[in-house]
Design a protein around this motif. Structure first.
Motif, PDB file in Angstrom:
ATOM      1  N   ALA A 130       0.834  -1.200   0.000  1.00 29.82           N
ATOM      2  CA  ALA A 130       0.000   0.000   0.000  1.00 29.82           C
ATOM      3  C   ALA A 130       0.868   1.249   0.000  1.00 29.82           C
ATOM      4  CB  ALA A 130      -0.909   0.007   1.229  1.00 29.82           C
ATOM      5  N   ASN A 131       0.266   2.351  -0.420  1.00 29.25           N
ATOM      6  CA  ASN A 131       0.913   3.646  -0.308  1.00 29.25           C
ATOM      7  C   ASN A 131       0.546   4.285   1.030  1.00 29.25           C
ATOM      8  OD1 ASN A 131       0.494   3.325  -3.492  1.00 29.25           O
ATOM      9  ND2 ASN A 131       2.209   4.713  -3.120  1.00 29.25           N
ATOM     10  N   PHE A 132       1.367   5.207   1.456  1.00 24.71           N
ATOM     11  CA  PHE A 132       1.055   5.935   2.666  1.00 24.71           C
ATOM     12  C   PHE A 132      -0.159   6.842   2.419  1.00 24.71           C
ATOM     13  CE2 PHE A 132       5.862   5.662   3.152  1.00 24.71           C
ATOM     14  CZ  PHE A 132       5.797   4.562   3.998  1.00 24.71           C
ATOM     15  N   PRO A 133      -1.090   6.929   3.357  1.00 22.80           N
ATOM     16  CA  PRO A 133      -2.257   7.800   3.178  1.00 22.80           C
ATOM     17  C   PRO A 133      -1.855   9.258   3.024  1.00 22.80           C
ATOM     18  CG  PRO A 133      -2.585   6.289   5.021  1.00 22.80           C
ATOM     19  CD  PRO A 133      -1.131   6.192   4.626  1.00 22.80           C
ATOM     20  N   THR A 134      -2.485   9.930   2.070  1.00 22.33           N
ATOM     21  CA  THR A 134      -2.266  11.358   1.843  1.00 22.33           C
ATOM     22  C   THR A 134      -3.606  11.996   1.499  1.00 22.33           C
ATOM     23  OG1 THR A 134      -1.867  11.079  -0.526  1.00 22.33           O
ATOM     24  CG2 THR A 134       0.058  10.942   0.925  1.00 22.33           C
ATOM     25  N   LEU A 135      -3.626  13.321   1.437  1.00 20.58           N
ATOM     26  CA  LEU A 135      -4.845  14.003   0.999  1.00 20.58           C
ATOM     27  C   LEU A 135      -5.193  13.644  -0.429  1.00 20.58           C
ATOM     28  CD1 LEU A 135      -4.690  17.635   2.465  1.00 20.58           C
ATOM     29  CD2 LEU A 135      -6.319  15.813   3.017  1.00 20.58           C
ATOM     30  N   ILE A 184       9.934  -5.279  -6.373  1.00 17.61           N
ATOM     31  CA  ILE A 184       9.885  -3.828  -6.520  1.00 17.61           C
ATOM     32  C   ILE A 184       9.878  -3.192  -5.139  1.00 17.61           C
ATOM     33  CG2 ILE A 184       8.658  -3.910  -8.728  1.00 17.61           C
ATOM     34  CD1 ILE A 184       6.106  -3.060  -7.127  1.00 17.61           C
ATOM     35  N   GLU A 185      10.378  -1.973  -5.064  1.00 20.03           N
ATOM     36  CA  GLU A 185      10.293  -1.234  -3.816  1.00 20.03           C
ATOM     37  C   GLU A 185       8.894  -0.661  -3.659  1.00 20.03           C
ATOM     38  OE1 GLU A 185      12.499   2.369  -1.306  1.00 20.03           O
ATOM     39  OE2 GLU A 185      13.250   1.802  -3.306  1.00 20.03           O
ATOM     40  N   VAL A 186       8.336  -0.727  -2.480  1.00 17.84           N
ATOM     41  CA  VAL A 186       6.995  -0.218  -2.194  1.00 17.84           C
ATOM     42  C   VAL A 186       7.073   0.667  -0.948  1.00 17.84           C
ATOM     43  CG1 VAL A 186       5.814  -2.179  -3.259  1.00 17.84           C
ATOM     44  CG2 VAL A 186       6.402  -2.268  -0.819  1.00 17.84           C
ATOM     45  N   GLU A 187       5.990   1.395  -0.698  1.00 12.50           N
ATOM     46  CA  GLU A 187       5.986   2.245   0.488  1.00 12.50           C
ATOM     47  C   GLU A 187       5.690   1.452   1.750  1.00 12.50           C
ATOM     48  OE1 GLU A 187       3.451   5.629  -0.056  1.00 12.50           O
ATOM     49  OE2 GLU A 187       4.749   6.525  -1.581  1.00 12.50           O
ATOM     50  N   SER A 188       4.729   0.527   1.656  1.00 18.08           N
ATOM     51  CA  SER A 188       4.299  -0.216   2.847  1.00 18.08           C
ATOM     52  C   SER A 188       3.840  -1.609   2.466  1.00 18.08           C
ATOM     53  CB  SER A 188       3.161   0.534   3.535  1.00 18.08           C
ATOM     54  OG  SER A 188       2.590  -0.229   4.573  1.00 18.08           O
ATOM     55  N   CYS A 189       4.107  -2.564   3.316  1.00 22.02           N
ATOM     56  CA  CYS A 189       3.653  -3.939   3.121  1.00 22.02           C
ATOM     57  C   CYS A 189       2.341  -4.166   3.862  1.00 22.02           C
ATOM     58  CB  CYS A 189       4.691  -4.934   3.652  1.00 22.02           C
ATOM     59  SG  CYS A 189       6.315  -4.830   2.856  1.00 22.02           S
ATOM     60  N   PRO A 243       0.547   4.393 -12.462  1.00 22.01           N
ATOM     61  CA  PRO A 243       0.889   3.045 -11.994  1.00 22.01           C
ATOM     62  C   PRO A 243       2.261   2.934 -11.335  1.00 22.01           C
ATOM     63  CG  PRO A 243       0.979   3.175 -14.390  1.00 22.01           C
ATOM     64  CD  PRO A 243       0.353   4.448 -13.919  1.00 22.01           C
ATOM     65  N   ARG A 244       3.200   3.788 -11.709  1.00 21.20           N
ATOM     66  CA  ARG A 244       4.510   3.730 -11.063  1.00 21.20           C
ATOM     67  C   ARG A 244       4.460   4.298  -9.653  1.00 21.20           C
ATOM     68  NH1 ARG A 244       9.146   5.262 -15.594  1.00 21.20           N
ATOM     69  NH2 ARG A 244       8.658   3.552 -17.047  1.00 21.20           N
ATOM     70  N   ARG A 245       3.706   5.366  -9.504  1.00 14.96           N
ATOM     71  CA  ARG A 245       3.584   5.992  -8.186  1.00 14.96           C
ATOM     72  C   ARG A 245       2.649   5.207  -7.280  1.00 14.96           C
ATOM     73  NH1 ARG A 245       3.062   7.413  -3.866  1.00 14.96           N
ATOM     74  NH2 ARG A 245       2.950   9.482  -2.912  1.00 14.96           N
ATOM     75  N   PHE A 246       1.632   4.570  -7.880  1.00 14.18           N
ATOM     76  CA  PHE A 246       0.649   3.811  -7.125  1.00 14.18           C
ATOM     77  C   PHE A 246       0.523   2.396  -7.696  1.00 14.18           C
ATOM     78  CE2 PHE A 246      -0.488   8.271  -6.649  1.00 14.18           C
ATOM     79  CZ  PHE A 246      -0.694   8.378  -5.283  1.00 14.18           C
ATOM     80  N   PRO A 247       1.516   1.537  -7.454  1.00  9.51           N
ATOM     81  CA  PRO A 247       1.447   0.156  -7.968  1.00  9.51           C
ATOM     82  C   PRO A 247       0.317  -0.613  -7.303  1.00  9.51           C
ATOM     83  CG  PRO A 247       3.266   0.393  -6.421  1.00  9.51           C
ATOM     84  CD  PRO A 247       2.713   1.783  -6.654  1.00  9.51           C
ATOM     85  N   SER A 248      -0.155  -1.674  -7.966  1.00  9.44           N
ATOM     86  CA  SER A 248      -1.294  -2.416  -7.423  1.00  9.44           C
ATOM     87  C   SER A 248      -1.285  -3.853  -7.922  1.00  9.44           C
ATOM     88  CB  SER A 248      -2.608  -1.747  -7.839  1.00  9.44           C
ATOM     89  OG  SER A 248      -2.882  -1.991  -9.211  1.00  9.44           O
ATOM     90  N   LYS A 249      -2.285  -4.615  -7.473  1.00  3.88           N
ATOM     91  CA  LYS A 249      -2.427  -6.011  -7.867  1.00  3.88           C
ATOM     92  C   LYS A 249      -2.781  -6.154  -9.340  1.00  3.88           C
ATOM     93  CE  LYS A 249      -7.325  -6.297  -6.576  1.00  3.88           C
ATOM     94  NZ  LYS A 249      -8.316  -6.962  -5.692  1.00  3.88           N
ATOM     95  N   TYR A 250      -3.223  -5.086  -9.977  1.00  9.85           N
ATOM     96  CA  TYR A 250      -3.635  -5.155 -11.380  1.00  9.85           C
ATOM     97  C   TYR A 250      -2.450  -5.147 -12.329  1.00  9.85           C
ATOM     98  CZ  TYR A 250      -8.069  -4.101  -9.205  1.00  9.85           C
ATOM     99  OH  TYR A 250      -9.173  -4.146  -8.393  1.00  9.85           O
TER     100      TYR A 250
END
Length: 307
Positions: free
Chosen positions: A133-138, A167-172, A153-160
């Motif tokens: 997941a990404n860190f929560p933001t406004l 890959i490096e992610v913000e949070s597991c 998609p690069r900034r917000f990667p997903s299961k799709y």
């Protein structure tokens, strides 16, 4: 003399006896190349979970709490006594598949910058779940995250997206993740102010600010029978929102009033739409009726100051 293990599996349980035993069976069945220990922290279960584990798996180290201390505090109890170089946090509703632990362990051994890593979570039918997941933001609050994943998609990667390499992610996602003990010692353990939800996101940000990275390992596969360890009713959703508020207050205090107001407005709109749908169907559609009740309970909690 203290025995050092490669992996310390940490399982927090609250009244999920059958899933718990299934989870431990999968560990024993699929972890063959590492020395490991299993630590169970039971949060005052009343379904015979501890007795079942002691009977079937006498090698499991059991820590039995007299009250439900929540996810973060219970994990921290295990971290204080673990003897492994890595902790593997795994939910009772998660089941390791063959090779998953080996791939996570190998990655951590070959990437000294990695503080934590997670594998690919799967539904029972083999379809992919979001595993990071990404860190929560406004921005992620104002714009639907599904939209952000489509346009960025690069900034917000997903299961799709299909990944063949780590890959490096913000949070597991905390259903199953491996954490380096030395990174934990440097960045700190889980924040016990979170009872359930967001602990791993908060932790990942602490790790990042301490110089550690988080990764997603796509070929480490884990079944996750999503929601069965947390529930899906109004109380579970209230815990979720309470944790998100805690995260924003802690890391972004200046935007907290805005964040809180937007969440409240979205909840109110959702409650009104579901109330209209319930009235339109004369309350005969059970799923709509229950969803309406859940929304109204959450809105009432919100109006009363989010206790």
């Amino acid at each position: 003399m203290m025995v050092e293990f490669d992996l310390s599996f940490v399982i927090v349980n609250w009244n999920t006896r059958d899933l718990l035993c299934q989870c431990i069976h999968a560990i024993h069945r699929n972890v063959v190349d590492q020395r490991y220990e299993i630590i169970l922290v039971d949060n005052a279960s009343s379904d015979g979970s501890v007795e079942a584990v002691r009977r079937q798996f006498p090698e499991v180290r059991c820590i039995v709490n007299r009250e439900n201390r929540g996810f973060g505090a219970a994990n921290n109890q295990a971290f204080a006594v673990m003897q492994g170089r890595y902790a593997v946090l795994i939910n009772t509703d998660a089941e390791l598949l063959e090779g998953a632990a080996d791939r996570l362990h190998t990655f951590m051994e070959t990437h000294p910058d990695a503080g934590m890593a997670c594998g690919q979570l799967l539904n029972a039918d083999g379809s992919r779940q979001n595993s990071f997941a990404n860190f929560p933001t406004l921005l992620s609050l104002a714009v639907n995250e599904s939209v952000l994943r489509m346009i960025c998609p690069r900034r917000f990667p997903s299961k799709y997206q299909t990944y063949t390499q780590p890959i490096e992610v913000e949070s597991c996602i905390g259903a199953c993740m491996i954490v380096r003990k030395t990174a934990m010692d440097a960045a700190g353990v889980l924040d016990e102010r979170y009872f359930f939800f967001m602990e791993e996101t908060d932790w990942a940000l602490s790790f990042k600010r301490a110089g550690w990275r988080s990764y997603f390992i796509p070929d480490a596969r884990i079944y996750h029978y999503q929601g069965q360890s947390a529930g899906s009713g109004a109380s579970s959703r209230i815990m979720f929102y309470r944790s998100r508020y805690q995260f924003i207050r802690k890391w972004h205090p200046r935007i907290y009033p805005i964040y809180h107001g937007i969440i409240g407005l979205r909840l109110l709109v959702g409650a009104l739409l579901n109330l209209l749908a319930t009235l339109f169907t004369a309350g005969m559609h059970k799923a709509t009726r229950l969803r309406c009740i859940r929304y109204l309970k959450i809105v009432w909690w919100h109006v009363n100051g989010c206790p």
